[in-house]
Motif scaffolding. Structure first.
Motif, PDB file in Angstrom:
ATOM      1  N   GLN A 128       6.851 -17.500 -10.094  1.00  0.00           N
ATOM      2  CA  GLN A 128       5.649 -17.700  -9.285  1.00  0.00           C
ATOM      3  C   GLN A 128       4.965 -16.355  -9.040  1.00  0.00           C
ATOM      4  O   GLN A 128       5.619 -15.349  -8.791  1.00  0.00           O
ATOM      5  N   VAL A 129       3.625 -16.350  -9.121  1.00  0.00           N
ATOM      6  CA  VAL A 129       2.831 -15.131  -8.954  1.00  0.00           C
ATOM      7  C   VAL A 129       1.682 -15.370  -7.986  1.00  0.00           C
ATOM      8  O   VAL A 129       1.372 -16.510  -7.637  1.00  0.00           O
ATOM      9  N   ARG A 130       1.030 -14.267  -7.580  1.00  0.00           N
ATOM     10  CA  ARG A 130      -0.206 -14.355  -6.798  1.00  0.00           C
ATOM     11  C   ARG A 130      -1.187 -13.336  -7.367  1.00  0.00           C
ATOM     12  O   ARG A 130      -0.797 -12.268  -7.844  1.00  0.00           O
ATOM     13  N   LEU A 131      -2.460 -13.687  -7.282  1.00  0.00           N
ATOM     14  CA  LEU A 131      -3.525 -12.826  -7.792  1.00  0.00           C
ATOM     15  C   LEU A 131      -3.551 -11.526  -6.995  1.00  0.00           C
ATOM     16  O   LEU A 131      -3.515 -11.539  -5.770  1.00  0.00           O
ATOM     17  N   THR A 177       7.891 -14.421 -37.316  1.00  0.00           N
ATOM     18  CA  THR A 177       8.646 -15.674 -37.328  1.00  0.00           C
ATOM     19  C   THR A 177       8.310 -16.583 -36.149  1.00  0.00           C
ATOM     20  O   THR A 177       8.412 -17.792 -36.251  1.00  0.00           O
ATOM     21  N   ASP A 178       7.910 -15.995 -35.027  1.00  0.00           N
ATOM     22  CA  ASP A 178       7.531 -16.781 -33.848  1.00  0.00           C
ATOM     23  C   ASP A 178       6.311 -16.132 -33.212  1.00  0.00           C
ATOM     24  O   ASP A 178       6.444 -15.209 -32.412  1.00  0.00           O
ATOM     25  N   PRO A 179       5.112 -16.603 -33.557  1.00  0.00           N
ATOM     26  CA  PRO A 179       3.886 -15.944 -33.104  1.00  0.00           C
ATOM     27  C   PRO A 179       3.678 -15.926 -31.595  1.00  0.00           C
ATOM     28  O   PRO A 179       2.867 -15.166 -31.094  1.00  0.00           O
ATOM     29  N   CYS A 180       4.415 -16.739 -30.854  1.00  0.00           N
ATOM     30  CA  CYS A 180       4.233 -16.781 -29.397  1.00  0.00           C
ATOM     31  C   CYS A 180       5.399 -16.144 -28.641  1.00  0.00           C
ATOM     32  O   CYS A 180       5.433 -16.186 -27.414  1.00  0.00           O
ATOM     33  N   CYS A 181       6.351 -15.552 -29.341  1.00  0.00           N
ATOM     34  CA  CYS A 181       7.538 -15.015 -28.669  1.00  0.00           C
ATOM     35  C   CYS A 181       7.214 -13.832 -27.763  1.00  0.00           C
ATOM     36  O   CYS A 181       8.038 -13.421 -26.954  1.00  0.00           O
ATOM     37  N   ILE A 182       6.023 -13.290 -27.843  1.00  0.00           N
ATOM     38  CA  ILE A 182       5.630 -12.162 -26.988  1.00  0.00           C
ATOM     39  C   ILE A 182       5.400 -12.612 -25.544  1.00  0.00           C
ATOM     40  O   ILE A 182       5.585 -11.852 -24.605  1.00  0.00           O
ATOM     41  N   ASN A 183       4.999 -13.858 -25.328  1.00  0.00           N
ATOM     42  CA  ASN A 183       4.562 -14.304 -24.004  1.00  0.00           C
ATOM     43  C   ASN A 183       5.692 -14.799 -23.117  1.00  0.00           C
ATOM     44  O   ASN A 183       6.597 -15.491 -23.581  1.00  0.00           O
ATOM     45  N   VAL A 184       5.603 -14.466 -21.828  1.00  0.00           N
ATOM     46  CA  VAL A 184       6.467 -14.988 -20.779  1.00  0.00           C
ATOM     47  C   VAL A 184       5.543 -15.708 -19.794  1.00  0.00           C
ATOM     48  O   VAL A 184       4.672 -15.076 -19.200  1.00  0.00           O
ATOM     49  N   PRO A 185       5.674 -17.038 -19.649  1.00  0.00           N
ATOM     50  CA  PRO A 185       4.740 -17.773 -18.788  1.00  0.00           C
ATOM     51  C   PRO A 185       5.048 -17.589 -17.300  1.00  0.00           C
ATOM     52  O   PRO A 185       6.193 -17.471 -16.899  1.00  0.00           O
ATOM     53  N   TYR A 186       3.989 -17.604 -16.497  1.00  0.00           N
ATOM     54  CA  TYR A 186       4.075 -17.531 -15.034  1.00  0.00           C
ATOM     55  C   TYR A 186       3.107 -18.557 -14.469  1.00  0.00           C
ATOM     56  O   TYR A 186       2.289 -19.132 -15.190  1.00  0.00           O
ATOM     57  N   HIS A 187       3.184 -18.807 -13.162  1.00  0.00           N
ATOM     58  CA  HIS A 187       2.270 -19.766 -12.519  1.00  0.00           C
ATOM     59  C   HIS A 187       2.055 -19.393 -11.061  1.00  0.00           C
ATOM     60  O   HIS A 187       2.824 -18.648 -10.480  1.00  0.00           O
ATOM     61  N   PHE A 188       0.976 -19.948 -10.478  1.00  0.00           N
ATOM     62  CA  PHE A 188       0.687 -19.761  -9.046  1.00  0.00           C
ATOM     63  C   PHE A 188       1.745 -20.439  -8.223  1.00  0.00           C
ATOM     64  O   PHE A 188       2.231 -21.462  -8.482  1.00  0.00           O
ATOM     65  N   CYS A 231      -9.993  -9.940 -16.973  1.00  0.00           N
ATOM     66  CA  CYS A 231      -8.546  -9.944 -16.849  1.00  0.00           C
ATOM     67  C   CYS A 231      -8.185 -10.080 -15.374  1.00  0.00           C
ATOM     68  O   CYS A 231      -8.519  -9.217 -14.564  1.00  0.00           O
ATOM     69  N   ASP A 232      -7.519 -11.178 -15.032  1.00  0.00           N
ATOM     70  CA  ASP A 232      -6.944 -11.344 -13.703  1.00  0.00           C
ATOM     71  C   ASP A 232      -5.530 -10.789 -13.762  1.00  0.00           C
ATOM     72  O   ASP A 232      -4.773 -11.085 -14.700  1.00  0.00           O
ATOM     73  N   MET A 233      -5.162  -9.969 -12.776  1.00  0.00           N
ATOM     74  CA  MET A 233      -3.823  -9.390 -12.721  1.00  0.00           C
ATOM     75  C   MET A 233      -3.060 -10.006 -11.552  1.00  0.00           C
ATOM     76  O   MET A 233      -3.645 -10.310 -10.506  1.00  0.00           O
ATOM     77  N   PHE A 234      -1.771 -10.192 -11.754  1.00  0.00           N
ATOM     78  CA  PHE A 234      -0.934 -10.892 -10.783  1.00  0.00           C
ATOM     79  C   PHE A 234       0.292 -10.057 -10.446  1.00  0.00           C
ATOM     80  O   PHE A 234       0.750  -9.247 -11.247  1.00  0.00           O
ATOM     81  N   GLU A 235       0.824 -10.312  -9.256  1.00  0.00           N
ATOM     82  CA  GLU A 235       2.103  -9.706  -8.884  1.00  0.00           C
ATOM     83  C   GLU A 235       3.120 -10.831  -8.744  1.00  0.00           C
ATOM     84  O   GLU A 235       2.792 -11.958  -8.346  1.00  0.00           O
ATOM     85  N   LEU A 236       4.343 -10.509  -9.085  1.00  0.00           N
ATOM     86  CA  LEU A 236       5.430 -11.481  -9.053  1.00  0.00           C
ATOM     87  C   LEU A 236       5.835 -11.767  -7.615  1.00  0.00           C
ATOM     88  O   LEU A 236       6.104 -10.844  -6.850  1.00  0.00           O
ATOM     89  N   VAL A 237       5.866 -13.040  -7.248  1.00  0.00           N
ATOM     90  CA  VAL A 237       6.277 -13.463  -5.907  1.00  0.00           C
ATOM     91  C   VAL A 237       7.737 -13.895  -5.929  1.00  0.00           C
ATOM     92  O   VAL A 237       8.502 -13.581  -5.032  1.00  0.00           O
ATOM     93  N   ASN A 238       8.128 -14.634  -6.977  1.00  0.00           N
ATOM     94  CA  ASN A 238       9.488 -15.139  -7.081  1.00  0.00           C
ATOM     95  C   ASN A 238       9.935 -15.042  -8.533  1.00  0.00           C
ATOM     96  O   ASN A 238       9.432 -15.775  -9.388  1.00  0.00           O
ATOM     97  N   GLU A 239      10.865 -14.146  -8.809  1.00  0.00           N
ATOM     98  CA  GLU A 239      11.323 -13.924 -10.189  1.00  0.00           C
ATOM     99  C   GLU A 239      12.017 -15.148 -10.764  1.00  0.00           C
ATOM    100  O   GLU A 239      11.875 -15.464 -11.941  1.00  0.00           O
ATOM    101  N   GLU A 240      12.762 -15.860  -9.941  1.00  0.00           N
ATOM    102  CA  GLU A 240      13.516 -17.020 -10.407  1.00  0.00           C
ATOM    103  C   GLU A 240      12.606 -18.152 -10.874  1.00  0.00           C
ATOM    104  O   GLU A 240      12.848 -18.782 -11.897  1.00  0.00           O
TER     105      GLU A 240
END
Length: 176
Positions: free
Chosen positions: A118-121, A165-176, A106-115
């Motif tokens: 964007q995250v960083r490891l 009803t929506d099997p993926c509704c749990i996830n919120v995507p983030y990126h580097f 499990c890689d854990m990330f912190e939020l860099v920009n909420e808008e």
């Protein structure tokens, strides 16, 4: 042979029945209740009969095996093939994960920009059979799971959301 030395395999149905009863009776945080029950039972739960979906392009299969009729939680069994990896994500609700077989990273990330999401490891762990982890909803608990091993891994997930009803509704995507 004394009874306490015999391995007793528990069905996932037994776990769900106990989980439902605990949530009906307990006024504490559901995540804490689920994590405690999962710690008690993860080594005994047989997830193999529930691993019925084929692996996706990322190398893992998500199998929704139960959604609470009251909408309080959903239970998934996930099979991780060698090399499997999720996208970086957080969750819209609390969750608990237990490793039933193999090792999960499990890689854990912190939020860099909420808008821009964007995250960083920030950290990483490797968790073997019997390990239990809990996650809070966004923006806490941003992570990605993976199997860097040479054999499959299997995890049990309980999320505080109805995924029927929506099997993926749990996830919120983030990126580097």
């Amino acid at each position: 042979m004394p009874r306490d030395t015999i391995f007793l395999q528990t069905s996932l149905s037994d776990f769900i029945v106990r989980l439902t009863a605990a949530l009906d009776a307990d006024g504490s945080t559901p995540k804490d209740t689920v994590a405690a029950l999962m710690r008690d039972m993860i080594d005994e739960i047989d997830l193999a009969p529930h691993l019925t979906s084929p692996a996706n392009d990322c190398g893992y299969s998500r199998n929704i095996v139960h959604t609470d009729p009251k909408g309080r939680f959903s239970v998934l069994a996930i099979e991780w093939l060698p090399g499997a990896m999720t996208a970086i994500h957080g969750h819209r609700a609390w969750g608990c994960v237990g490793v039933a077989e193999g090792t999960i990273g499990c890689d854990m990330f912190e939020l860099v920009n909420e808008e821009t999401h964007q995250v960083r490891l920030s950290d990483f762990i490797e968790a073997g059979k019997g390990a239990i982890a809990a996650v809070d909803p966004k923006p806490c608990g941003i992570h990605r799971l993976y199997n860097r091993g040479t054999s499959r891994a299997v995890t049990l997930h309980v999320y505080g959301i109805d995924l029927s009803t929506d099997p993926c509704c749990i996830n919120v995507p983030y990126h580097f």
